[in-house]
Design an enzyme around this catalytic site. Structure first.
Site, PDB file in Angstrom:
ATOM      1  N   SER A 135      47.527 -59.885   4.818  1.00 14.52           N
ATOM      2  CA  SER A 135      46.516 -60.927   4.706  1.00 14.52           C
ATOM      3  C   SER A 135      45.639 -60.860   5.950  1.00 14.52           C
ATOM      4  O   SER A 135      46.139 -60.980   7.070  1.00 14.52           O
ATOM      5  CB  SER A 135      47.212 -62.299   4.598  1.00 14.52           C
ATOM      6  OG  SER A 135      46.276 -63.343   4.573  1.00 14.52           O
ATOM      7  N   LYS A 161      44.572 -58.649   1.400  1.00 14.65           N
ATOM      8  CA  LYS A 161      44.074 -59.973   0.995  1.00 14.65           C
ATOM      9  C   LYS A 161      43.059 -60.421   2.024  1.00 14.65           C
ATOM     10  O   LYS A 161      43.331 -60.385   3.231  1.00 14.65           O
ATOM     11  CB  LYS A 161      45.249 -60.944   0.906  1.00 14.65           C
ATOM     12  CG  LYS A 161      44.864 -62.398   0.739  1.00 14.65           C
ATOM     13  CD  LYS A 161      46.077 -63.221   0.323  1.00 14.65           C
ATOM     14  CE  LYS A 161      46.286 -64.420   1.227  1.00 14.65           C
ATOM     15  NZ  LYS A 161      47.446 -65.240   0.801  1.00 14.65           N
ATOM     16  N   LYS A 163      40.653 -63.462   3.450  1.00 10.44           N
ATOM     17  CA  LYS A 163      40.425 -64.902   3.445  1.00 10.44           C
ATOM     18  C   LYS A 163      38.937 -65.161   3.236  1.00 10.44           C
ATOM     19  O   LYS A 163      38.101 -64.498   3.869  1.00 10.44           O
ATOM     20  CB  LYS A 163      40.890 -65.496   4.781  1.00 10.44           C
ATOM     21  CG  LYS A 163      42.399 -65.459   4.966  1.00 10.44           C
ATOM     22  CD  LYS A 163      43.098 -66.429   4.019  1.00 10.44           C
ATOM     23  CE  LYS A 163      44.572 -66.573   4.367  1.00 10.44           C
ATOM     24  NZ  LYS A 163      45.240 -67.568   3.496  1.00 10.44           N
ATOM     25  N   ASP A 189      41.546 -65.118  -0.895  1.00 13.35           N
ATOM     26  CA  ASP A 189      42.242 -66.409  -0.808  1.00 13.35           C
ATOM     27  C   ASP A 189      41.328 -67.417  -0.123  1.00 13.35           C
ATOM     28  O   ASP A 189      40.947 -67.237   1.032  1.00 13.35           O
ATOM     29  CB  ASP A 189      43.539 -66.238  -0.005  1.00 13.35           C
ATOM     30  CG  ASP A 189      44.365 -67.515   0.073  1.00 13.35           C
ATOM     31  OD1 ASP A 189      43.965 -68.539  -0.521  1.00 13.35           O
ATOM     32  OD2 ASP A 189      45.429 -67.484   0.736  1.00 13.35           O
ATOM     33  N   GLU A 214      42.698 -66.412  -5.142  1.00 18.62           N
ATOM     34  CA  GLU A 214      43.765 -67.375  -4.839  1.00 18.62           C
ATOM     35  C   GLU A 214      43.179 -68.718  -4.409  1.00 18.62           C
ATOM     36  O   GLU A 214      42.367 -68.774  -3.493  1.00 18.62           O
ATOM     37  CB  GLU A 214      44.646 -66.776  -3.732  1.00 18.62           C
ATOM     38  CG  GLU A 214      45.835 -67.617  -3.308  1.00 18.62           C
ATOM     39  CD  GLU A 214      46.673 -66.911  -2.226  1.00 18.62           C
ATOM     40  OE1 GLU A 214      46.497 -65.685  -2.031  1.00 18.62           O
ATOM     41  OE2 GLU A 214      47.494 -67.578  -1.582  1.00 18.62           O
ATOM     42  N   ASP A 239      48.179 -71.230  -5.210  1.00 20.89           N
ATOM     43  CA  ASP A 239      49.086 -71.306  -4.054  1.00 20.89           C
ATOM     44  C   ASP A 239      49.340 -72.794  -3.771  1.00 20.89           C
ATOM     45  O   ASP A 239      50.333 -73.367  -4.249  1.00 20.89           O
ATOM     46  CB  ASP A 239      48.432 -70.568  -2.864  1.00 20.89           C
ATOM     47  CG  ASP A 239      49.169 -70.722  -1.537  1.00 20.89           C
ATOM     48  OD1 ASP A 239      50.138 -71.495  -1.472  1.00 20.89           O
ATOM     49  OD2 ASP A 239      48.773 -70.081  -0.531  1.00 20.89           O
ATOM     50  N   LYS A 263      55.915 -69.626  -2.530  1.00 19.33           N
ATOM     51  CA  LYS A 263      56.355 -69.740  -1.138  1.00 19.33           C
ATOM     52  C   LYS A 263      57.511 -70.726  -1.130  1.00 19.33           C
ATOM     53  O   LYS A 263      57.337 -71.884  -1.520  1.00 19.33           O
ATOM     54  CB  LYS A 263      55.235 -70.309  -0.255  1.00 19.33           C
ATOM     55  CG  LYS A 263      54.026 -69.407  -0.088  1.00 19.33           C
ATOM     56  CD  LYS A 263      52.952 -70.087   0.749  1.00 19.33           C
ATOM     57  CE  LYS A 263      51.745 -69.185   0.914  1.00 19.33           C
ATOM     58  NZ  LYS A 263      50.614 -69.898   1.578  1.00 19.33           N
ATOM     59  N   GLY A 291      53.088 -65.837   2.133  1.00 21.18           N
ATOM     60  CA  GLY A 291      53.612 -65.861   3.495  1.00 21.18           C
ATOM     61  C   GLY A 291      53.061 -67.043   4.256  1.00 21.18           C
ATOM     62  O   GLY A 291      51.983 -67.559   3.937  1.00 21.18           O
TER      63      GLY A 291
HETATM   64  O1  OSB Z   1      47.304 -69.320   2.074  1.00 18.23           O
HETATM   65  O2  OSB Z   1      48.612 -67.670   1.971  1.00 18.23           O
HETATM   66  C1  OSB Z   1      48.079 -68.564   2.628  1.00 18.23           C
HETATM   67  C2  OSB Z   1      49.075 -68.221   6.300  1.00 18.23           C
HETATM   68  C3  OSB Z   1      49.243 -69.549   6.651  1.00 18.23           C
HETATM   69  C4  OSB Z   1      48.981 -70.519   5.718  1.00 18.23           C
HETATM   70  C5  OSB Z   1      48.575 -70.173   4.431  1.00 18.23           C
HETATM   71  C6  OSB Z   1      48.435 -68.843   4.062  1.00 18.23           C
HETATM   72  C7  OSB Z   1      48.663 -67.852   5.033  1.00 18.23           C
HETATM   73  C8  OSB Z   1      48.483 -66.423   4.794  1.00 18.23           C
HETATM   74  C9  OSB Z   1      49.269 -65.482   5.687  1.00 18.23           C
HETATM   75  O3  OSB Z   1      47.679 -65.959   4.012  1.00 18.23           O
HETATM   76  C10 OSB Z   1      50.257 -64.666   4.974  1.00 18.23           C
HETATM   77  C11 OSB Z   1      51.235 -64.012   5.929  1.00 18.23           C
HETATM   78  O4  OSB Z   1      52.261 -64.651   6.269  1.00 18.23           O
HETATM   79  O5  OSB Z   1      50.984 -62.883   6.333  1.00 18.23           O
HETATM   80 MG    MG Z   2      47.143 -68.806   0.034  1.00 18.14          MG
END
Ligand code: OSB
Ligand code: MG
Length: 368
Positions: A135, A161, A163, A189, A214, A239, A263, A291
């Site tokens: 990510s 992924k 953001k 995401d 996402e 999510d 999660k 994650g």
């Molecule tokens: O939305 O998936 C998410 C990290 C913190 C809070 C929300 C998210 C995330 C990530 C990181 O996208 C994923 C990772 O742990 O590498």
């Molecule tokens: Mg997410």
């Protein structure tokens, strides 16, 4: 088997190698609550994955600490480690799913260590190695982002992924797709950054062959996601909306999602995660493991979960070194976009006591 005699809470502060920026803010340090559950001759470890501030969800570190110390840990003290159901024992306490999940993880780890069973086998995992992706946070500009992506591709990840947020979406994804070519699996995401008035704009993401989009809309907005899903060819994945198996069923019935991110923290634990997996599998809905920038404790749990057969898409489970200079367990390493699932008893990771001590900022013992 023994009863639970003590619950130790520890806050560890682990600075990130690179601050992680999402649509809800920048995280500079991972503050994890490490939960250690003790019986007479056994211990188990868990991790609470909430952020320092209540931005991803309503939970945050100091709040989770308070509810664990005052309500959740006392609810399991004196209970038999062999068969205490943490979700049931704490059901009267509303919400606080990440705090409950961390306690459940520690109880399961202690129980499984005592019987020599791995978390993977306990949950019904079927694979020893699972596909993983990375990510990538919001960057200062396209050049910085492409440089970060190149680094991840060199490390062997085949799924990236990105953001997104308003102002960092269609043009950015176009630049990334042009840069990496068609062979890299890309997904985006939004962490709830868009509104129903943005649907026409989001449809433009259909151009780029994304695996999924996402959580574009707020957590409560299942109908908005259903509306968007009808208008986009790219699959919608939820999510933040997915807080339980019951909500997952509603989301699928409404066609608000065709892919589900699981999660353990967000849904209250590994056992509820498995229920969501089972529900989605019965409906042929792909799931993948999200994650929360976990330490090695939570990462081990995520790998065990991701070994279940319905986790057909790569998880947000990257090498420890991408997050931390020094983790509190031996580092996890991805090779060619795959990561090994721990096979030892319980979570199958040994906590590095000196690293744990060095990172600890606060402790509390909860006992009767
Ligand atoms: O939305 O998936 C998410 C990290 C913190 C809070 C929300 C998210 C995330 C990530 C990181 O996208 C994923 C990772 O742990 O590498
Ligand atoms: Mg997410």
């Amino acid at each position: 088997m023994t009863t639970i005699t003590n619950v130790e809470l520890r806050r560890v502060d682990l600075p990130f190698v690179t601050p992680f920026r999402t649509s809800f803010g920048v995280q500079h340090v991972r503050q994890a609550i490490v939960v250690r559950v003790l019986g007479d001759d056994v211990e188990g470890w868990g991790e609470v994955v909430c952020g320092v501030d209540p931005l991803y969800s309503s939970e945050y570190v100091d709040g989770a600490w308070d509810v664990l110390a005052r309500y959740l840990a006392p609810a399991v003290l004196g209970r038999p480690l062999r068969d205490v159901d943490v979700a049931a024992a704490t059901a009267a306490i509303q919400g606080h799913r990440m705090a409950k999940a961390g306690l459940e993880m520690a109880v399961l780890d202690a129980r499984l260590r005592a019987t020599g069973t791995s978390m993977k086998d306990h949950l019904g995992g079927t694979r020893d190695v699972v596909p993983v992706g990375v990510s990538v946070g919001i960057a200062d500009d396209h050049a910085q982002l492409l440089e970060r992506i190149d680094q991840r591709l060199e490390e062997g990840y085949g799924r990236v992924k990105l953001k997104i947020e308003p102002g960092w979406d269609v043009d950015m994804v176009a630049a990334v797709r042009a840069h990496v070519g068609d062979d890299v699996a890309l997904q985006v995401d939004a962490n709830t950054a868009y509104r129903r008035s943005d649907l026409d704009h989001l449809v433009a993401l259909d151009e780029f062959g994304l695996v999924l989009v996402e959580q574009p809309l707020p957590a409560h907005d299942l109908l908005g996601h259903a509306d968007l899903a009808r208008r986009m060819t790219t699959p919608i994945c939820l999510d933040e909306s997915i807080t339980s198996a019951a909500v997952t069923r509603d989301a699928l019935d409404l066609a608000a999602a065709s892919i589900v991110n699981i999660k353990p923290g967000r849904v209250g634990g590994l056992l509820e995660s498995r229920r969501i997996h089972d529900l989605c599998r019965a409906r042929d809905v792909p799931v993948w493991c999200g994650g929360m920038l976990e330490t090695g404790i939570g990462r081990a749990a995520n790998l065990a979960l991701a070994s279940l057969p319905g986790f057909t898409l790569p998880g947000d489970i990257s090498s420890s070194a991408r997050y931390f200079h020094q983790d509190i367990t031996p580092p996890f390493v991805a090779h060619d976009g795959m990561m090994a699932v721990p096979t030892g008893a319980g979570l199958g990771v040994e906590v590095d006591r000196s690293a744990l001590e060095a990172a600890t900022a606060r402790t509390e013992q909860v006992s009767r």
